[in-house]
Design a protein around this motif. Structure first.
Motif, PDB file in Angstrom:
ATOM      1  N   SER A  13      32.752  53.864  32.000  1.00  0.00           N
ATOM      2  CA  SER A  13      31.989  53.571  33.378  1.00  0.00           C
ATOM      3  C   SER A  13      31.936  54.862  34.102  1.00  0.00           C
ATOM      4  N   SER A  54      36.900  42.759  40.714  1.00  0.00           N
ATOM      5  CA  SER A  54      37.299  43.596  39.671  1.00  0.00           C
ATOM      6  C   SER A  54      38.926  43.530  39.806  1.00  0.00           C
ATOM      7  N   SER A  55      39.374  43.790  38.558  1.00  0.00           N
ATOM      8  CA  SER A  55      40.998  43.685  38.267  1.00  0.00           C
ATOM      9  C   SER A  55      41.485  45.165  37.913  1.00  0.00           C
ATOM     10  N   ASP A  58      40.262  45.256  34.305  1.00  0.00           N
ATOM     11  CA  ASP A  58      39.165  46.334  34.230  1.00  0.00           C
ATOM     12  C   ASP A  58      39.226  47.766  34.591  1.00  0.00           C
ATOM     13  N   TYR A  59      40.184  48.002  35.352  1.00  0.00           N
ATOM     14  CA  TYR A  59      40.576  49.559  35.481  1.00  0.00           C
ATOM     15  C   TYR A  59      41.935  49.998  35.427  1.00  0.00           C
ATOM     16  N   GLU A  99      31.214  48.882  39.246  1.00  0.00           N
ATOM     17  CA  GLU A  99      31.500  47.714  38.873  1.00  0.00           C
ATOM     18  C   GLU A  99      32.060  46.868  40.208  1.00  0.00           C
ATOM     19  N   MET A 100      33.191  47.553  40.940  1.00  0.00           N
ATOM     20  CA  MET A 100      33.501  46.972  42.054  1.00  0.00           C
ATOM     21  C   MET A 100      32.643  47.044  43.316  1.00  0.00           C
ATOM     22  N   GLN A 126      43.472  42.643  42.462  1.00  0.00           N
ATOM     23  CA  GLN A 126      42.068  42.555  42.334  1.00  0.00           C
ATOM     24  C   GLN A 126      41.290  42.890  43.767  1.00  0.00           C
ATOM     25  N   LYS A 158      32.171  56.241  37.103  1.00  0.00           N
ATOM     26  CA  LYS A 158      32.934  56.272  38.300  1.00  0.00           C
ATOM     27  C   LYS A 158      32.604  57.756  38.990  1.00  0.00           C
ATOM     28  N   LYS A 175      29.841  44.396  42.540  1.00  0.00           N
ATOM     29  CA  LYS A 175      30.478  43.117  42.569  1.00  0.00           C
ATOM     30  C   LYS A 175      30.460  42.725  44.061  1.00  0.00           C
TER      31      LYS A 175
END
Length: 267
Positions: free
Chosen positions: A224, A104-105, A140-141, A260-261, A100, A226, A264
């Motif tokens: 997403s 985000s995982s 997540d990724y 998202e990372m 993580q 990226k 967050k």
């Protein structure tokens, strides 16, 4: 996030000097996570003591061999799954770790597909992809990297891009390969990692083999936005002692922004 892959060449030739050379290269690339192939127990022991930028690591050996896969990370690794021990997944040469970052995982799978059987390569990549789909609800990724022992024209690569089926299966969602994406988007030449022309390990040994992008990094298409900041090869320097690059392969390192990372991390 800086993501890297590197086949470190399990070969006894000049291995004392090359081990130090390899460790210097791995430290210098300064990735956040790096997958290594052709790792022996002795080399991993040295590496775990001297690769001080990577406090977290996993190493798994293949059945009946003193060689396997290692993953080094700046992030704590939550768990590790070694598919070579699981017949359900074709005893694939693949090691999966979860970690993580900023909430985000991530799932990272380090592979070294067999060089001597396209049938085995196809069976293993389908099994690896099937295994990863079991993690879809908790991750997540997804990152898939390693030595795929095949070109960008291979059935394995086309399968991952969603451009062909294998054994009646398809990669859905499909994957993006970062070296070719970055080269196309920036109008740059695509540099081989198994380079029979410029890597001195092959000097005078091959006159027919075609240089190939066999070491690759893929991201699962999760729709997403990226940002792919850079993709480079590394490990090209030739030692004045051994007159060799550290490995018979060059490594690949990619720098990617995961939205998202980033979001967050700023909250």
């Amino acid at each position: 996030m800086k993501i890297a892959t590197y086949n470190v060449w399990n070969e006894s030739k000049d291995n004392h000097h090359r081990d130090h050379q390899l460790i210097d290269v791995i430290n210098a690339v300064n990735a956040d996570v790096i997958g290594l192939q052709e790792v022996t127990s002795d080399f991993f022991h040295q590496l775990s003591k001297k690769a001080t930028e990577y406090p977290y690591h996993e190493f798994r050996k293949y059945q009946n061999e003193d060689e396997g896969l290692a993953t080094l990370s700046k992030y704590p690794l939550k768990c590790c799954y070694f598919l070579n021990e699981q017949a359900e997944y074709a005893c694939s040469f693949a090691c999966n770790v979860l970690f993580q970052v900023d909430g985000s995982s991530f799932s990272l799978t380090n592979v070294h597909l067999p060089w001597d059987s396209v049938k085995a390569k196809e069976e293993q990549i389908v099994a690896i992809d099937r295994f990863l789909h079991l993690q879809r609800k908790e991750v997540d990724y997804f990152i898939l990297l390693g030595d795929f022992n095949g070109s960008l024209n291979s059935s394995v690569h086309r399968y991952l891009l969603g451009e062909q089926t294998l054994s009646g299966q398809e990669a859905k969602p499909y994957w993006h390969e970062l070296s070719s994406s970055y080269a196309e988007l920036n109008r740059l030449p695509l540099k081989p990692t198994l380079d029979f022309v410029n890597n001195p390990r092959w000097a005078g040994k091959n006159t027919i083999e075609i240089p190939t992008v066999t070491d690759r990094i893929y991201l699962l298409n999760d729709f997403s936005e990226k940002m792919l900041r850079s993709v480079e090869i590394f490990g090209t320097e030739v030692s004045p002692v051994t007159q060799l690059a550290a490995s018979d392969h060059f490594g690949v390192v990619a720098e990617v922004d995961f939205p998202e990372m980033q979001k967050k991390g700023s909250e």
